[in-house]
Design a protein around this motif. Structure first.
Motif, PDB file in Angstrom:
ATOM      1  N   ARG A 143       0.833  -1.202   0.000  1.00 29.19           N
ATOM      2  CA  ARG A 143       0.000   0.000   0.000  1.00 29.19           C
ATOM      3  C   ARG A 143       0.869   1.254   0.000  1.00 29.19           C
ATOM      4  O   ARG A 143       0.548   2.247  -0.654  1.00 29.19           O
ATOM      5  CB  ARG A 143      -0.922  -0.033   1.211  1.00 29.19           C
ATOM      6  CG  ARG A 143      -2.283   0.582   0.988  1.00 29.19           C
ATOM      7  CD  ARG A 143      -3.083  -0.105  -0.131  1.00 29.19           C
ATOM      8  NE  ARG A 143      -3.227  -1.516   0.071  1.00 29.19           N
ATOM      9  CZ  ARG A 143      -4.098  -2.084   0.882  1.00 29.19           C
ATOM     10  NH1 ARG A 143      -4.898  -1.355   1.614  1.00 29.19           N
ATOM     11  NH2 ARG A 143      -4.183  -3.395   0.962  1.00 29.19           N
ATOM     12  N   LYS A 144       1.975   1.225   0.724  1.00 32.59           N
ATOM     13  CA  LYS A 144       2.900   2.355   0.723  1.00 32.59           C
ATOM     14  C   LYS A 144       3.515   2.552  -0.666  1.00 32.59           C
ATOM     15  O   LYS A 144       3.668   3.682  -1.129  1.00 32.59           O
ATOM     16  CB  LYS A 144       4.013   2.144   1.746  1.00 32.59           C
ATOM     17  CG  LYS A 144       3.575   2.293   3.193  1.00 32.59           C
ATOM     18  CD  LYS A 144       4.767   2.092   4.115  1.00 32.59           C
ATOM     19  CE  LYS A 144       4.385   2.229   5.569  1.00 32.59           C
ATOM     20  NZ  LYS A 144       5.550   2.029   6.462  1.00 32.59           N
ATOM     21  N   LEU A 145       3.855   1.447  -1.325  1.00 35.68           N
ATOM     22  CA  LEU A 145       4.428   1.549  -2.665  1.00 35.68           C
ATOM     23  C   LEU A 145       3.400   2.101  -3.651  1.00 35.68           C
ATOM     24  O   LEU A 145       3.743   2.867  -4.558  1.00 35.68           O
ATOM     25  CB  LEU A 145       4.930   0.185  -3.135  1.00 35.68           C
ATOM     26  CG  LEU A 145       5.911   0.211  -4.312  1.00 35.68           C
ATOM     27  CD1 LEU A 145       7.213   0.912  -3.902  1.00 35.68           C
ATOM     28  CD2 LEU A 145       6.210  -1.192  -4.821  1.00 35.68           C
ATOM     29  N   ALA A 146       2.136   1.736  -3.459  1.00 34.92           N
ATOM     30  CA  ALA A 146       1.073   2.284  -4.304  1.00 34.92           C
ATOM     31  C   ALA A 146       0.969   3.794  -4.117  1.00 34.92           C
ATOM     32  O   ALA A 146       0.745   4.546  -5.078  1.00 34.92           O
ATOM     33  CB  ALA A 146      -0.263   1.615  -3.982  1.00 34.92           C
ATOM     34  N   LEU A 147       1.131   4.250  -2.873  1.00 34.81           N
ATOM     35  CA  LEU A 147       1.115   5.689  -2.623  1.00 34.81           C
ATOM     36  C   LEU A 147       2.318   6.353  -3.272  1.00 34.81           C
ATOM     37  O   LEU A 147       2.202   7.454  -3.833  1.00 34.81           O
ATOM     38  CB  LEU A 147       1.107   5.951  -1.110  1.00 34.81           C
ATOM     39  CG  LEU A 147       1.051   7.417  -0.680  1.00 34.81           C
ATOM     40  CD1 LEU A 147      -0.189   8.110  -1.233  1.00 34.81           C
ATOM     41  CD2 LEU A 147       1.082   7.524   0.849  1.00 34.81           C
ATOM     42  N   ALA A 148       3.468   5.692  -3.222  1.00 35.34           N
ATOM     43  CA  ALA A 148       4.665   6.230  -3.879  1.00 35.34           C
ATOM     44  C   ALA A 148       4.419   6.399  -5.375  1.00 35.34           C
ATOM     45  O   ALA A 148       4.773   7.423  -5.964  1.00 35.34           O
ATOM     46  CB  ALA A 148       5.860   5.311  -3.642  1.00 35.34           C
ATOM     47  N   ARG A 149       3.806   5.398  -5.991  1.00 39.55           N
ATOM     48  CA  ARG A 149       3.502   5.494  -7.425  1.00 39.55           C
ATOM     49  C   ARG A 149       2.563   6.668  -7.690  1.00 39.55           C
ATOM     50  O   ARG A 149       2.740   7.419  -8.649  1.00 39.55           O
ATOM     51  CB  ARG A 149       2.867   4.194  -7.919  1.00 39.55           C
ATOM     52  CG  ARG A 149       2.448   4.261  -9.378  1.00 39.55           C
ATOM     53  CD  ARG A 149       1.747   3.011  -9.851  1.00 39.55           C
ATOM     54  NE  ARG A 149       1.165   3.238 -11.170  1.00 39.55           N
ATOM     55  CZ  ARG A 149       0.489   2.313 -11.845  1.00 39.55           C
ATOM     56  NH1 ARG A 149       0.304   1.115 -11.351  1.00 39.55           N
ATOM     57  NH2 ARG A 149      -0.014   2.605 -13.034  1.00 39.55           N
ATOM     58  N   ALA A 150       1.574   6.849  -6.831  1.00 37.76           N
ATOM     59  CA  ALA A 150       0.613   7.941  -7.025  1.00 37.76           C
ATOM     60  C   ALA A 150       1.273   9.308  -6.890  1.00 37.76           C
ATOM     61  O   ALA A 150       0.787  10.295  -7.450  1.00 37.76           O
ATOM     62  CB  ALA A 150      -0.518   7.809  -6.006  1.00 37.76           C
ATOM     63  N   ILE A 170      -1.250  -1.309  13.138  1.00 35.52           N
ATOM     64  CA  ILE A 170      -0.039  -0.493  13.111  1.00 35.52           C
ATOM     65  C   ILE A 170       0.216   0.042  11.704  1.00 35.52           C
ATOM     66  O   ILE A 170       0.521   1.226  11.507  1.00 35.52           O
ATOM     67  CB  ILE A 170       1.183  -1.290  13.610  1.00 35.52           C
ATOM     68  CG1 ILE A 170       0.956  -1.759  15.052  1.00 35.52           C
ATOM     69  CG2 ILE A 170       2.444  -0.424  13.526  1.00 35.52           C
ATOM     70  CD1 ILE A 170       0.714  -0.639  16.039  1.00 35.52           C
ATOM     71  N   SER A 171       0.086  -0.831  10.695  1.00 35.96           N
ATOM     72  CA  SER A 171       0.290  -0.404   9.310  1.00 35.96           C
ATOM     73  C   SER A 171      -0.743   0.647   8.909  1.00 35.96           C
ATOM     74  O   SER A 171      -0.427   1.612   8.207  1.00 35.96           O
ATOM     75  CB  SER A 171       0.212  -1.606   8.355  1.00 35.96           C
ATOM     76  OG  SER A 171       1.259  -2.514   8.608  1.00 35.96           O
ATOM     77  N   ALA A 172      -1.987   0.454   9.364  1.00 35.28           N
ATOM     78  CA  ALA A 172      -3.038   1.426   9.053  1.00 35.28           C
ATOM     79  C   ALA A 172      -2.722   2.782   9.668  1.00 35.28           C
ATOM     80  O   ALA A 172      -2.910   3.831   9.051  1.00 35.28           O
ATOM     81  CB  ALA A 172      -4.388   0.915   9.543  1.00 35.28           C
ATOM     82  N   ARG A 173      -2.214   2.761  10.902  1.00 34.48           N
ATOM     83  CA  ARG A 173      -1.855   4.020  11.568  1.00 34.48           C
ATOM     84  C   ARG A 173      -0.712   4.715  10.836  1.00 34.48           C
ATOM     85  O   ARG A 173      -0.740   5.937  10.644  1.00 34.48           O
ATOM     86  CB  ARG A 173      -1.464   3.742  13.019  1.00 34.48           C
ATOM     87  CG  ARG A 173      -1.153   5.007  13.823  1.00 34.48           C
ATOM     88  CD  ARG A 173      -0.911   4.679  15.270  1.00 34.48           C
ATOM     89  NE  ARG A 173       0.252   3.811  15.442  1.00 34.48           N
ATOM     90  CZ  ARG A 173       0.551   3.193  16.585  1.00 34.48           C
ATOM     91  NH1 ARG A 173      -0.251   3.314  17.631  1.00 34.48           N
ATOM     92  NH2 ARG A 173       1.633   2.450  16.666  1.00 34.48           N
ATOM     93  N   GLU A 174       0.278   3.939  10.399  1.00 29.05           N
ATOM     94  CA  GLU A 174       1.391   4.521   9.648  1.00 29.05           C
ATOM     95  C   GLU A 174       0.893   5.153   8.351  1.00 29.05           C
ATOM     96  O   GLU A 174       1.330   6.242   7.972  1.00 29.05           O
ATOM     97  CB  GLU A 174       2.426   3.438   9.331  1.00 29.05           C
ATOM     98  CG  GLU A 174       3.199   2.955  10.547  1.00 29.05           C
ATOM     99  CD  GLU A 174       4.154   1.829  10.189  1.00 29.05           C
ATOM    100  OE1 GLU A 174       4.083   1.313   9.050  1.00 29.05           O
ATOM    101  OE2 GLU A 174       4.977   1.452  11.052  1.00 29.05           O
ATOM    102  N   PHE A 175      -0.048   4.470   7.673  1.00 28.13           N
ATOM    103  CA  PHE A 175      -0.567   5.001   6.422  1.00 28.13           C
ATOM    104  C   PHE A 175      -1.354   6.285   6.666  1.00 28.13           C
ATOM    105  O   PHE A 175      -1.238   7.253   5.905  1.00 28.13           O
ATOM    106  CB  PHE A 175      -1.453   3.958   5.732  1.00 28.13           C
ATOM    107  CG  PHE A 175      -1.675   4.225   4.268  1.00 28.13           C
ATOM    108  CD1 PHE A 175      -0.835   3.662   3.315  1.00 28.13           C
ATOM    109  CD2 PHE A 175      -2.693   5.046   3.834  1.00 28.13           C
ATOM    110  CE1 PHE A 175      -1.015   3.908   1.967  1.00 28.13           C
ATOM    111  CE2 PHE A 175      -2.895   5.292   2.493  1.00 28.13           C
ATOM    112  CZ  PHE A 175      -2.052   4.731   1.549  1.00 28.13           C
TER     113      PHE A 175
END
Length: 305
Positions: A143-150, A170-175
């Protein structure tokens, strides 16, 4: 800026017309806006229309003043899209190679792309994983990589379709923390997680069966309900099923707006409380249930003595 005007989308499914969006009109400029609604409310269709992946049946939508039906190419230059329903990467390529490939499609030179990709991977905490194949990434890392692409071209508008779906807490909070750092952009995201919406959204648009049924800041929407009252009843009035918060042992607790209490007979008042976004959702989006059908289902699955 995002604006929709009488936006309508009708699908043909096995000879029947299915209305996914019906005359939806709203606008947002800057900040974070959440699209909230039940499954099938039209959230994903709305984001697909705004990203030019789906052509509306009627009406129009505008991104930074450009029409999604007449200026598709310009709109695509202005948006970044994160969608869990679409495959966005090549599984065997590394994070770096994936992003370099998509950067080239955006017209960046190799030198520009390497610099931008490293910057994004550093920002999103993925730099040490840049040479790892995408297939080895966890869901949160994907999901983080998808945000990077965006974010490759640093677009002014971001569209995110349930971006934290399936992530651990935890991952959701980081996102969510990453999204908070993007408030200089116009961010539109869909979500079922109302605590997440309350934490992030400057504005909320409520959809029900393809129609907009509410719009405003979280505080404005809660103010429309006024104070909430919790009451105990032995029988839930028809049409009030969406207000049930406890249903056990033949006794139910309803949490409903104070102005709706006179519709309930024979209740015991428990307490008066302030409304939450969950209360807003139940009031504007919640569906009336077929009580008789629900009782049949309950009897079918209850353990027998």
């Amino acid at each position: 800026m995002i604006e929709t005007l009488e936006l309508t989308k009708v699908y043909s499914l096995k000879g029947k017309e299915v209305v996914a969006l019906s005359s939806v009109t709203f606008s947002t400029k800057g900040g974070i806006t959440a699209i909230v609604g039940h499954n099938g409310a039209g959230k994903t269709t709305l984001i697909k229309v705004l990203s030019t992946l789906v052509i509306p049946t009627s009406g129009d939508a505008f991104v930074e003043g450009y029409s999604v039906t007449r200026d598709e190419k310009k709109v695509r230059e202005l948006i970044g899209l994160v969608s869990v329903s679409e495959r966005q990467f090549y599984y065997r390529l590394s994070a770096m190679d994936n992003l370099l490939f998509f950067s080239s499609l955006q017209g960046l030179s190799l030198r520009e792309a390497r610099s931008r990709v490293r910057e994004l991977l550093e920002m999103l905490g993925l730099r040490e994983w840049e040479n790892v194949p995408y297939m080895k990434f966890s869901t949160g890392m994907q999901r983080k990589l998808a945000l990077a692409r965006a974010l490759i071209t640093d677009p002014p508008v971001l569209l995110l379709d349930e971006p934290t779906l399936g992530l651990d807490p935890i991952s959701a909070r980081e996102f969510r923390n990453l999204l908070k750092g993007l408030r200089g952009k116009t961010v539109l995201f869909s979500s079922h997680y109302l605590k997440e919406v309350e934490e992030l959204a400057d504005k909320v648009v409520l959809l029900k069966r393809g129609r907009k049924v509410g719009e405003g800041t979280p505080e404005e929407l809660k103010a429309k309900l006024g104070r909430m009252v919790e009451v105990r009843v032995k029988s839930v009035p028809r049409g009030m099923e969406r207000f049930v918060v406890v249903d056990h042992g033949g006794v139910s607790v309803l949490r409903l707006p104070e102005k709706e209490v006179d519709k309930v007979e024979g209740f015991e008042e428990l307490r008066v409380v302030e409304p939450t976004l969950e209360d807003v959702y139940a009031y504007f989006v919640g569906e009336e249930q077929d009580t008789a059908r629900m009782e049949r289902v309950r009897r079918r699955w209850m353990p027998r003595d």
